[in-house]
Write a protein that holds these residues in place. Structure first.
Motif, PDB file in Angstrom:
ATOM      1  N   SER A 104      14.966  -5.906  10.065  1.00  0.00           N
ATOM      2  CA  SER A 104      14.563  -4.600  10.015  1.00  0.00           C
ATOM      3  C   SER A 104      13.537  -4.199   9.174  1.00  0.00           C
ATOM      4  N   THR A 105      13.311  -5.117   8.221  1.00  0.00           N
ATOM      5  CA  THR A 105      12.226  -4.919   7.010  1.00  0.00           C
ATOM      6  C   THR A 105      11.137  -5.838   7.212  1.00  0.00           C
ATOM      7  N   GLY A 106      10.841  -6.270   8.230  1.00  0.00           N
ATOM      8  CA  GLY A 106       9.538  -6.822   8.361  1.00  0.00           C
ATOM      9  C   GLY A 106       9.886  -8.534   8.113  1.00  0.00           C
ATOM     10  N   GLN A 165      13.727   1.149   1.758  1.00  0.00           N
ATOM     11  CA  GLN A 165      12.553   1.856   2.658  1.00  0.00           C
ATOM     12  C   GLN A 165      11.482   2.383   1.760  1.00  0.00           C
ATOM     13  N   GLU A 166      11.687   2.512   0.423  1.00  0.00           N
ATOM     14  CA  GLU A 166      10.522   2.576  -0.359  1.00  0.00           C
ATOM     15  C   GLU A 166       9.565   1.402  -0.384  1.00  0.00           C
ATOM     16  N   ILE A 200       4.094  -1.601   4.165  1.00  0.00           N
ATOM     17  CA  ILE A 200       3.872  -1.289   5.678  1.00  0.00           C
ATOM     18  C   ILE A 200       2.258  -1.286   5.889  1.00  0.00           C
ATOM     19  N   THR A 201       1.399  -1.019   4.939  1.00  0.00           N
ATOM     20  CA  THR A 201      -0.036  -1.065   4.756  1.00  0.00           C
ATOM     21  C   THR A 201      -0.623  -2.222   4.958  1.00  0.00           C
ATOM     22  N   GLN A 260       1.108  -4.771   6.503  1.00  0.00           N
ATOM     23  CA  GLN A 260       1.997  -5.520   7.655  1.00  0.00           C
ATOM     24  C   GLN A 260       1.154  -6.560   8.176  1.00  0.00           C
ATOM     25  N   LYS A 261      -0.049  -6.662   8.470  1.00  0.00           N
ATOM     26  CA  LYS A 261      -0.808  -7.369   9.293  1.00  0.00           C
ATOM     27  C   LYS A 261      -1.061  -8.715   8.289  1.00  0.00           C
ATOM     28  N   ASN A 262      -0.819  -8.545   7.010  1.00  0.00           N
ATOM     29  CA  ASN A 262      -0.787  -9.871   6.189  1.00  0.00           C
ATOM     30  C   ASN A 262       0.749 -10.364   5.795  1.00  0.00           C
ATOM     31  N   ASP A 263       1.530 -10.145   6.872  1.00  0.00           N
ATOM     32  CA  ASP A 263       3.041 -10.370   6.842  1.00  0.00           C
ATOM     33  C   ASP A 263       3.559  -9.647   5.405  1.00  0.00           C
ATOM     34  N   TRP A 264       3.101  -8.350   5.187  1.00  0.00           N
ATOM     35  CA  TRP A 264       3.875  -7.551   4.329  1.00  0.00           C
ATOM     36  C   TRP A 264       3.518  -7.801   2.926  1.00  0.00           C
ATOM     37  N   VAL A 265       2.460  -8.800   2.445  1.00  0.00           N
ATOM     38  CA  VAL A 265       2.156  -9.069   1.283  1.00  0.00           C
ATOM     39  C   VAL A 265       0.816  -8.690   0.831  1.00  0.00           C
ATOM     40  N   PHE A 266       0.842  -8.081  -0.314  1.00  0.00           N
ATOM     41  CA  PHE A 266      -0.335  -7.504  -0.516  1.00  0.00           C
ATOM     42  C   PHE A 266      -1.307  -8.506  -1.517  1.00  0.00           C
TER      43      PHE A 266
END
Length: 159
Positions: free
Chosen positions: A111-113, A136-137, A143-144, A146-152
């Motif tokens: 539920s959280t990627g 959720q924070e 989510i920005t 998400q295409k990098n598997d949620w990793v900045f």
């Protein structure tokens, strides 16, 4: 002759750190993990060292990071940045702010990627969040990417 500056993070050991509100416990050996990347957040005046457990390091070396494999754990150690006293334009670690963790388990954290999120504040390593909904924070921010598997921040590319 050149010189090198080695920065270390230093804070008190907390063997009995409480779990985060979502039940995640702080990895006991995370201070021995290896460096994956570094980042800076000028708007918060912080430096970040991103560390990885053995599974994360193997994935980073193999380029297997989108998606990261289950079992990978990323730690982000956040410190205030300060100017070096003898080299004022250099930013070096200051006060410890917090330790954050992302734990990859596609089934458990679907539920959280596919990631479990947790954070511990300050040298006392107080769990962040009043209840489990704090994640959720994390999701709202991550989510920005998400295409990098949620990793900045991806691994440092070392030739």
């Amino acid at each position: 002759m050149g010189s090198s500056l080695v920065a270390t993070f230093s804070w008190a050991e907390q063997p009995d750190v409480a779990p985060s509100p979502n039940g995640i416990t702080i990895p006991q050996n995370y201070k021995d993990w290896r460096l994956i990347a570094v980042s800076q957040r000028p708007e918060t005046g912080t430096l970040r060292a991103i560390l990885g457990n053995d599974a994360a390091m193997a994935a980073a070396r193999a380029g297997n990071i989108n998606p990261w494999p289950d079992g990978a754990v990323l730690a982000k150690l956040v410190v205030k940045q300060k100017n070096h006293p003898r080299y004022p334009t250099a930013m070096v670690p200051g006060e410890f702010v917090h330790a954050e963790f992302m734990i990859k388990d596609s089934a458990k954290f679907a539920s959280t990627g596919g990631w479990g999120f947790a954070r511990w504040l300050g040298e006392k390593q107080e769990p962040y969040g009043k209840d489990a909904s704090f994640v959720q924070e994390c999701v709202g921010c991550h989510i920005t990417v998400q295409k990098n598997d949620w990793v900045f921040t991806g691994p440092i590319n070392i030739p």
